[in-house]
Design a protein around this motif. Structure first.
Motif, PDB file in Angstrom:
ATOM      1  N   CYS A   1      47.279  47.683  35.179  1.00 54.76           N
ATOM      2  CA  CYS A   1      46.239  48.317  36.005  1.00 54.76           C
ATOM      3  C   CYS A   1      45.044  48.730  35.156  1.00 54.76           C
ATOM      4  N   GLU A   2      45.305  49.283  33.985  1.00 50.13           N
ATOM      5  CA  GLU A   2      44.218  49.694  33.103  1.00 50.13           C
ATOM      6  C   GLU A   2      43.416  48.471  32.649  1.00 50.13           C
ATOM      7  N   LEU A   3      44.098  47.393  32.273  1.00 50.00           N
ATOM      8  CA  LEU A   3      43.409  46.174  31.846  1.00 50.00           C
ATOM      9  C   LEU A   3      42.645  45.526  32.996  1.00 50.00           C
ATOM     10  N   ALA A   4      43.228  45.538  34.182  1.00 49.76           N
ATOM     11  CA  ALA A   4      42.552  44.979  35.356  1.00 49.76           C
ATOM     12  C   ALA A   4      41.258  45.730  35.642  1.00 49.76           C
ATOM     13  N   ASP A   5      41.273  47.029  35.413  1.00 45.81           N
ATOM     14  CA  ASP A   5      40.097  47.858  35.641  1.00 45.81           C
ATOM     15  C   ASP A   5      39.063  47.673  34.528  1.00 45.81           C
TER      16      ASP A   5
ATOM     17  N   LEU B   1      39.142  43.231  33.093  1.00 43.91           N
ATOM     18  CA  LEU B   1      38.926  42.200  34.112  1.00 43.91           C
ATOM     19  C   LEU B   1      37.945  42.642  35.190  1.00 43.91           C
ATOM     20  N   LEU B   2      37.625  43.936  35.213  1.00 38.15           N
ATOM     21  CA  LEU B   2      36.660  44.527  36.143  1.00 38.15           C
ATOM     22  C   LEU B   2      37.032  44.291  37.612  1.00 38.15           C
ATOM     23  N   LEU B   3      38.322  44.393  37.892  1.00 37.06           N
ATOM     24  CA  LEU B   3      38.781  44.277  39.272  1.00 37.06           C
ATOM     25  C   LEU B   3      38.659  45.606  39.982  1.00 37.06           C
TER      26      LEU B   3
END
Length: 187
Positions: free
Chosen positions: A117-121, A124-126
């Motif tokens: 979740c942290e990486l996606a935010d 990856l800017l999701l």
């Protein structure tokens, strides 16, 4: 882009490598009875390193998938995957995960989902991550809820799991309120 995170002193979340195939196959085969109620029926090729190495490379070459493993210094003990990644105004992905039966109880699923979740935010800017669980998979539901996911729906006969179409609960986590295209720092 740094898509690696240290989850514990001995477990790292990192992108899968084709060279992980043998270790992945050994873990999947060892855990096949644990996984049977929660996954599609697997053909024999699923447990063949050459098949998995090719599958891993295809995933790494696909902009719509981010495939991670949970790995110790010498073996794969789980996976985390963001798939069906959509950019533009939706900025969404679907989450799937699995942890080796021998490692259950260490909090690795929760730590891995938190890291994804942290990486996606931030990387990856999701905006949103979705996940689904079989209605009776309470352990997976706890992992999602612990990580800020909320149930937003129910899908009858959603996925073909263990030889039959199965009902699923649908979950989501909103990661941020950024406008599409903004960085995690808001610039």
């Amino acid at each position: 882009m740094n898509l690696t995170r240290q989850l514990t002193a001995d477990v790292e979340l990192r992108l899968v490598r084709p060279s992980d195939a043998e270790s992945f196959c050994a873990a999947q085969y060892r855990c096949r009875e644990q996984l049977r109620p929660w996954e599609p029926v697997r053909k024999d090729e699923w447990y063949e390193p050459a098949f998995q190495a090719a599958r891993f490379q295809a995933a790494l070459d696909n902009d719509l998938i981010v495939p991670w493993v949970l790995a110790t210094s010498d073996r794969v003990i789980g996976t985390m995957t963001l798939s069906n990644i959509v950019r533009g105004p939706w900025r969404n992905a679907d989450l799937g995960y699995w942890v080796d039966a021998a490692e259950v109880g260490r909090g690795l699923a929760s730590a891995g989902v938190a890291a994804v979740c942290e990486l996606a935010d931030t990387e990856l800017l999701l905006h949103r991550i979705a996940a689904s669980t079989l209605v009776d998979n309470e352990a997976s539901q706890r992992v999602l809820q612990k990580n800020g996911f909320t149930q937003f729906g129910f899908a009858p006969e959603y996925l073909h799991i263990n030889g039959a179409w199965r009902d699923h609960n649908l979950y989501q986590r909103i990661l941020n309120k950024r406008e599409p295209g903004e960085t995690s720092a808001g610039r």
